[in-house]
Write a protein that holds these residues in place. Sequence first.
Motif, PDB file in Angstrom:
ATOM      1  N   GLN A  95      -0.632  71.285  11.328  1.00 45.41           N
ATOM      2  CA  GLN A  95      -1.055  71.939  12.561  1.00 45.41           C
ATOM      3  C   GLN A  95      -1.640  70.909  13.525  1.00 45.41           C
ATOM      4  N   TYR A  96      -2.485  70.033  13.034  1.00 44.84           N
ATOM      5  CA  TYR A  96      -3.100  69.021  13.888  1.00 44.84           C
ATOM      6  C   TYR A  96      -2.087  67.974  14.328  1.00 44.84           C
ATOM      7  N   LEU A  97      -1.097  67.681  13.505  1.00 41.90           N
ATOM      8  CA  LEU A  97      -0.058  66.724  13.872  1.00 41.90           C
ATOM      9  C   LEU A  97       0.733  67.231  15.073  1.00 41.90           C
ATOM     10  N   TRP A  98       1.079  68.518  15.098  1.00 44.01           N
ATOM     11  CA  TRP A  98       1.808  69.094  16.236  1.00 44.01           C
ATOM     12  C   TRP A  98       0.965  69.036  17.503  1.00 44.01           C
ATOM     13  N   ILE A  99      -0.320  69.326  17.393  1.00 40.94           N
ATOM     14  CA  ILE A  99      -1.205  69.283  18.558  1.00 40.94           C
ATOM     15  C   ILE A  99      -1.293  67.864  19.105  1.00 40.94           C
ATOM     16  N   ILE A 100      -1.400  66.879  18.230  1.00 42.72           N
ATOM     17  CA  ILE A 100      -1.476  65.475  18.657  1.00 42.72           C
ATOM     18  C   ILE A 100      -0.174  65.043  19.315  1.00 42.72           C
ATOM     19  N   MET A 101       0.958  65.445  18.759  1.00 38.68           N
ATOM     20  CA  MET A 101       2.251  65.062  19.336  1.00 38.68           C
ATOM     21  C   MET A 101       2.434  65.668  20.729  1.00 38.68           C
ATOM     22  N   ILE A 102       2.062  66.910  20.907  1.00 32.31           N
ATOM     23  CA  ILE A 102       2.185  67.552  22.214  1.00 32.31           C
ATOM     24  C   ILE A 102       1.253  66.881  23.214  1.00 32.31           C
ATOM     25  N   ALA A 103       0.035  66.540  22.791  1.00 31.83           N
ATOM     26  CA  ALA A 103      -0.914  65.876  23.680  1.00 31.83           C
ATOM     27  C   ALA A 103      -0.391  64.512  24.111  1.00 31.83           C
ATOM     28  N   VAL A 104       0.254  63.769  23.227  1.00 32.04           N
ATOM     29  CA  VAL A 104       0.799  62.449  23.567  1.00 32.04           C
ATOM     30  C   VAL A 104       1.933  62.595  24.583  1.00 32.04           C
ATOM     31  N   VAL A 105       2.802  63.565  24.398  1.00 34.52           N
ATOM     32  CA  VAL A 105       3.903  63.782  25.338  1.00 34.52           C
ATOM     33  C   VAL A 105       3.355  64.168  26.711  1.00 34.52           C
ATOM     34  N   VAL A 106       2.378  65.049  26.750  1.00 35.68           N
ATOM     35  CA  VAL A 106       1.773  65.446  28.021  1.00 35.68           C
ATOM     36  C   VAL A 106       1.114  64.246  28.690  1.00 35.68           C
ATOM     37  N   LEU A 107       0.454  63.413  27.935  1.00 34.17           N
ATOM     38  CA  LEU A 107      -0.187  62.219  28.485  1.00 34.17           C
ATOM     39  C   LEU A 107       0.844  61.262  29.084  1.00 34.17           C
ATOM     40  N   PHE A 108       1.965  61.029  28.392  1.00 29.55           N
ATOM     41  CA  PHE A 108       3.010  60.150  28.930  1.00 29.55           C
ATOM     42  C   PHE A 108       3.618  60.717  30.218  1.00 29.55           C
ATOM     43  N   VAL A 109       3.855  62.006  30.262  1.00 26.85           N
ATOM     44  CA  VAL A 109       4.407  62.623  31.476  1.00 26.85           C
ATOM     45  C   VAL A 109       3.413  62.494  32.618  1.00 26.85           C
ATOM     46  N   LEU A 110       2.140  62.722  32.328  1.00 27.56           N
ATOM     47  CA  LEU A 110       1.103  62.595  33.354  1.00 27.56           C
ATOM     48  C   LEU A 110       1.021  61.158  33.867  1.00 27.56           C
ATOM     49  N   LEU A 111       1.063  60.180  32.963  1.00 30.11           N
ATOM     50  CA  LEU A 111       1.029  58.777  33.385  1.00 30.11           C
ATOM     51  C   LEU A 111       2.263  58.404  34.201  1.00 30.11           C
ATOM     52  N   PHE A 112       3.413  58.952  33.870  1.00 31.62           N
ATOM     53  CA  PHE A 112       4.624  58.681  34.636  1.00 31.62           C
ATOM     54  C   PHE A 112       4.477  59.161  36.070  1.00 31.62           C
ATOM     55  N   PHE A 113       4.003  60.411  36.240  1.00 29.25           N
ATOM     56  CA  PHE A 113       3.859  60.948  37.592  1.00 29.25           C
ATOM     57  C   PHE A 113       2.771  60.227  38.380  1.00 29.25           C
ATOM     58  N   VAL A 114       1.677  59.865  37.737  1.00 28.20           N
ATOM     59  CA  VAL A 114       0.623  59.105  38.425  1.00 28.20           C
ATOM     60  C   VAL A 114       1.157  57.737  38.830  1.00 28.20           C
ATOM     61  N   GLY A 115       1.891  57.086  37.956  1.00 27.56           N
ATOM     62  CA  GLY A 115       2.488  55.790  38.302  1.00 27.56           C
ATOM     63  C   GLY A 115       3.495  55.887  39.425  1.00 27.56           C
ATOM     64  N   TYR A 116       4.234  56.946  39.473  1.00 29.65           N
ATOM     65  CA  TYR A 116       5.213  57.153  40.544  1.00 29.65           C
ATOM     66  C   TYR A 116       4.516  57.408  41.878  1.00 29.65           C
ATOM     67  N   ILE A 117       3.420  58.188  41.845  1.00 29.38           N
ATOM     68  CA  ILE A 117       2.677  58.470  43.072  1.00 29.38           C
ATOM     69  C   ILE A 117       1.991  57.227  43.604  1.00 29.38           C
ATOM     70  N   VAL A 118       1.407  56.448  42.726  1.00 26.45           N
ATOM     71  CA  VAL A 118       0.682  55.233  43.147  1.00 26.45           C
ATOM     72  C   VAL A 118       1.661  54.172  43.658  1.00 26.45           C
ATOM     73  N   GLY A 119       2.840  54.154  43.136  1.00 28.64           N
ATOM     74  CA  GLY A 119       3.829  53.195  43.600  1.00 28.64           C
ATOM     75  C   GLY A 119       4.168  52.135  42.589  1.00 28.64           C
ATOM     76  N   ILE A 120       3.651  52.245  41.392  1.00 30.18           N
ATOM     77  CA  ILE A 120       3.975  51.272  40.328  1.00 30.18           C
ATOM     78  C   ILE A 120       5.429  51.432  39.913  1.00 30.18           C
ATOM     79  N   LEU A 121       5.905  52.669  39.841  1.00 26.17           N
ATOM     80  CA  LEU A 121       7.285  52.935  39.441  1.00 26.17           C
ATOM     81  C   LEU A 121       8.088  53.291  40.695  1.00 26.17           C
ATOM     82  N   ASP A 122       8.912  52.386  41.156  1.00 20.49           N
ATOM     83  CA  ASP A 122       9.751  52.646  42.343  1.00 20.49           C
ATOM     84  C   ASP A 122      11.187  52.759  41.962  1.00 20.49           C
TER      85      ASP A 122
END
Length: 77
Positions: free
Chosen positions: A50-77
């Motif tokens: 149960q905790y493994l699934w929660i951790i995996m979902i949290a990691v995926v959400v974190l990567f998606v959030l970092l991608f969008f923040v990087g795209y907005i800031v201009g790091i990822l063009d």
Amino acid sequence: MTSQNPDPADNNLTGLEPGGGVPPGETPPGEGTSVGPQGPRIPEDRGFAQYLWIIMIAVVVLFVLLFFVGYIVGILD
């Protein structure tokens, strides 16, 4: 006009007192006295999966959030 019962069998029901009352002890109880599981509640062990699934979902959400923040800031063009 007098009202008459069209079904004469309704007048001869067993167990009824005059006026339609029922004598004590004639009807069974409406429901049982014990409902649901009895005894102490034992907590279930859900394990590590149960905790493994929660951790995996949290990691995926974190990567998606970092991608969008990087795209907005201009790091990822």
